[in-house]
Design a protein around this motif. Structure first.
Motif, PDB file in Angstrom:
ATOM      1  N   VAL A 128     -33.213  41.344 -79.611  1.00  0.00           N
ATOM      2  CA  VAL A 128     -33.401  39.878 -79.441  1.00  0.00           C
ATOM      3  C   VAL A 128     -32.704  39.374 -78.221  1.00  0.00           C
ATOM      4  O   VAL A 128     -31.474  39.518 -77.962  1.00  0.00           O
ATOM      5  CB  VAL A 128     -32.801  39.133 -80.847  1.00  0.00           C
ATOM      6  CG1 VAL A 128     -32.809  37.675 -80.778  1.00  0.00           C
ATOM      7  CG2 VAL A 128     -33.208  39.688 -81.933  1.00  0.00           C
ATOM      8  N   THR A 134     -36.087  25.363 -84.397  1.00  0.00           N
ATOM      9  CA  THR A 134     -37.592  24.901 -84.120  1.00  0.00           C
ATOM     10  C   THR A 134     -37.406  23.425 -84.672  1.00  0.00           C
ATOM     11  O   THR A 134     -36.658  22.924 -85.622  1.00  0.00           O
ATOM     12  CB  THR A 134     -38.502  25.709 -84.998  1.00  0.00           C
ATOM     13  OG1 THR A 134     -38.344  25.402 -86.420  1.00  0.00           O
ATOM     14  CG2 THR A 134     -38.498  27.144 -84.676  1.00  0.00           C
ATOM     15  N   ARG A 140     -35.817  30.554 -84.469  1.00  0.00           N
ATOM     16  CA  ARG A 140     -36.981  31.356 -83.632  1.00  0.00           C
ATOM     17  C   ARG A 140     -36.314  32.378 -82.860  1.00  0.00           C
ATOM     18  O   ARG A 140     -35.337  32.030 -81.930  1.00  0.00           O
ATOM     19  CB  ARG A 140     -37.810  30.573 -82.798  1.00  0.00           C
ATOM     20  CG  ARG A 140     -39.059  31.275 -82.006  1.00  0.00           C
ATOM     21  CD  ARG A 140     -39.941  30.652 -81.188  1.00  0.00           C
ATOM     22  NE  ARG A 140     -40.564  29.702 -82.024  1.00  0.00           N
ATOM     23  CZ  ARG A 140     -40.487  28.266 -81.684  1.00  0.00           C
ATOM     24  NH1 ARG A 140     -39.511  27.675 -81.056  1.00  0.00           N
ATOM     25  NH2 ARG A 140     -41.396  27.541 -82.335  1.00  0.00           N
ATOM     26  N   THR A 142     -36.763  35.703 -80.285  1.00  0.00           N
ATOM     27  CA  THR A 142     -37.673  36.069 -79.235  1.00  0.00           C
ATOM     28  C   THR A 142     -37.197  37.675 -78.976  1.00  0.00           C
ATOM     29  O   THR A 142     -36.236  37.788 -78.691  1.00  0.00           O
ATOM     30  CB  THR A 142     -37.636  35.429 -77.786  1.00  0.00           C
ATOM     31  OG1 THR A 142     -37.813  34.025 -78.087  1.00  0.00           O
ATOM     32  CG2 THR A 142     -38.559  35.792 -76.884  1.00  0.00           C
ATOM     33  N   GLU A 144     -37.315  41.137 -76.772  1.00  0.00           N
ATOM     34  CA  GLU A 144     -37.561  41.248 -75.468  1.00  0.00           C
ATOM     35  C   GLU A 144     -39.035  42.280 -75.178  1.00  0.00           C
ATOM     36  O   GLU A 144     -39.654  42.137 -74.332  1.00  0.00           O
ATOM     37  CB  GLU A 144     -36.214  42.181 -74.922  1.00  0.00           C
ATOM     38  CG  GLU A 144     -36.285  42.799 -73.381  1.00  0.00           C
ATOM     39  CD  GLU A 144     -34.961  43.588 -73.468  1.00  0.00           C
ATOM     40  OE1 GLU A 144     -34.396  43.387 -72.280  1.00  0.00           O
ATOM     41  OE2 GLU A 144     -34.649  44.452 -73.969  1.00  0.00           O
ATOM     42  N   ASN A 147     -42.159  40.206 -76.449  1.00  0.00           N
ATOM     43  CA  ASN A 147     -42.001  38.922 -76.293  1.00  0.00           C
ATOM     44  C   ASN A 147     -42.709  38.174 -77.527  1.00  0.00           C
ATOM     45  O   ASN A 147     -42.980  37.035 -77.552  1.00  0.00           O
ATOM     46  CB  ASN A 147     -42.816  38.230 -74.992  1.00  0.00           C
ATOM     47  CG  ASN A 147     -42.225  37.275 -74.240  1.00  0.00           C
ATOM     48  OD1 ASN A 147     -41.049  37.455 -74.096  1.00  0.00           O
ATOM     49  ND2 ASN A 147     -42.767  36.613 -73.418  1.00  0.00           N
ATOM     50  N   GLU A 148     -42.569  38.902 -78.404  1.00  0.00           N
ATOM     51  CA  GLU A 148     -43.037  38.276 -79.956  1.00  0.00           C
ATOM     52  C   GLU A 148     -41.827  37.777 -80.526  1.00  0.00           C
ATOM     53  O   GLU A 148     -40.714  37.606 -79.981  1.00  0.00           O
ATOM     54  CB  GLU A 148     -43.220  39.498 -80.874  1.00  0.00           C
ATOM     55  CG  GLU A 148     -43.716  39.071 -82.253  1.00  0.00           C
ATOM     56  CD  GLU A 148     -43.773  40.183 -83.355  1.00  0.00           C
ATOM     57  OE1 GLU A 148     -43.825  40.170 -84.183  1.00  0.00           O
ATOM     58  OE2 GLU A 148     -43.590  41.335 -82.597  1.00  0.00           O
ATOM     59  N   GLU A 149     -42.162  36.357 -81.225  1.00  0.00           N
ATOM     60  CA  GLU A 149     -41.215  35.628 -81.779  1.00  0.00           C
ATOM     61  C   GLU A 149     -41.444  35.699 -83.307  1.00  0.00           C
ATOM     62  O   GLU A 149     -42.337  35.902 -84.064  1.00  0.00           O
ATOM     63  CB  GLU A 149     -41.576  34.058 -81.312  1.00  0.00           C
ATOM     64  CG  GLU A 149     -41.488  33.821 -79.730  1.00  0.00           C
ATOM     65  CD  GLU A 149     -41.476  32.605 -79.500  1.00  0.00           C
ATOM     66  OE1 GLU A 149     -42.299  31.836 -80.320  1.00  0.00           O
ATOM     67  OE2 GLU A 149     -41.030  32.137 -78.304  1.00  0.00           O
TER      68      GLU A 149
END
Length: 354
Positions: A128, A134, A140, A142, A144, A147-149
């Motif tokens: 992470v 949000t 949220r 992110t 590494e 780059n998925e959230e």
């Protein structure tokens, strides 16, 4: 969206996740490493395994004793020794005065963490790199690598406090109050360096001890005859752990092999076992956050903000694996109080073993 995201798959994170999952929440665990356990760490090498983090369990409280007992019944843990010798500089080695069972996992201490994982959704090799609130009143995360959230209603940060600071500090005081951040920054750790060394089966003499603590030694803290934990070991191997001062001096060394060799040289001389200085193989590992030197005084650290966020770990109110377990349970209770007040029992997580 998941109900709760847990960052870190050490004992605190896994216990917290199990407790919340069994209560009925959807839980996702995110771990930056390829394996579970944190400092309950096991290396697979040269046809064997070695514990280069936590080397044994010595339960104190009733809940942790019950946990260890169940792992014994499942043949994950067994008694390794009841004696840890002490060696003080300039004083002959003497028999241990305090005897209590030390438990180990013949398959490696990481097996303890694996026993806590059934039924959990866990993402490994996922770091992470950012956390943000949000507009929908959730967190949220992110990742590494892709780059998925990920989105969660509540967040548990079960990693060493200095790593948590790096993640949470960018949120600033507009999201996290200044007192919480100051408390998180106040936690400090001792570093350690571990050397795993394997030897010829003809090495002699073997020591009379299985585990030994160095007292007031400038360079060394502990040595264990690690191969004695394993069924039918093919060759002897040892794990040597440095003192905090030694680790601090060598923590940034690019090549740790000479550092490990220096540790073996010191051990060979102190223990009058010259062959310890000539291993057939060696691996060295650095732990930046090995032992909390300035822990947080409570079992968890909570933001107290409308968005639930709780930090936990062995640096909260205790130490070692037992402290991590109790911290994970306390963090689960705190998150539950903020989210849904579902039925929770501090021994619920043990039900996965029964």
């Amino acid at each position: 969206m998941t109900d709760i995201a847990v960052i870190g798959a050490g004992i605190a994170g896994l216990v917290c996740a199990q407790q919340l999952s069994q209560a009925g929440y959807s839980v996702l665990v995110v771990e930056k490493s390829r394996g579970l356990g944190g400092r309950l760490a096991t290396r697979r090498l040269h046809g064997t395994c070695a514990d280069h983090g936590a080397c044994y369990l010595e339960p104190k409280g009733e809940l942790f004793k019950r946990f260890v007992e169940i792992l014994q019944l499942r043949h994950i843990l067994e008694v390794w020794t009841e004696e840890v010798y002490e060696l003080t500089v300039g004083v002959p080695l003497s028999e241990p005065k305090n005897r209590s069972p030390r438990y180990v996992a013949p398959g490696g201490m990481s097996a303890i963490a694996k026993s806590l994982a059934p039924g959990l959704e866990i993402l490994l090799n996922q770091r992470v790199i950012a956390i943000n609130p949000t507009l929908e009143n959730s967190w949220r995360l992110t990742l590494e690598s892709s780059n998925e959230e990920l989105v969660a209603k509540a967040l548990v940060v079960a990693i060493p406090a200095p790593q948590a600071v790096v993640l949470l500090e960018p949120l600033g005081e507009s999201v996290l109050d200044a007192i919480f951040l100051d408390n998180l920054r106040s936690v400090e750790f001792y570093p350690s360096i571990s050397a795993i060394a394997g030897y010829s089966p003809t090495s002699q003499p073997f020591p009379q001890w299985k585990a030994l603590t160095f007292v007031d030694d400038a360079d060394l803290a502990w040595i264990g005859f690690d191969s004695s934990k394993r069924p039918n070991p093919q060759q002897p191997h040892f794990v040597v752990q440095s003192s905090a001062d030694f680790a601090q001096r060598h923590l940034e060394s690019q090549d740790l092999q000479p550092v490990g060799q220096l540790m073996l040289q010191r051990a060979a001389k102190s223990l009058s076992l010259p062959w310890l200085n000539t291993p057939e193989w060696m691996q060295v590992h650095r732990w930046r956050y090995a032992f909390p030197s300035r822990p947080w005084h409570e079992a968890f650290l909570s933001t107290g903000t409308p968005l639930p966020l709780v930090c936990c770990g062995d640096w909260c109110g205790g130490n070692f694996a037992e402290g991590a377990m109790l911290s994970g349970l306390a963090a689960a209770n705190e998150i539950n109080n903020q989210l849904g007040h579902l039925p929770l029992d501090n021994v619920n997580f043990i039900n996965i073993f029964v």
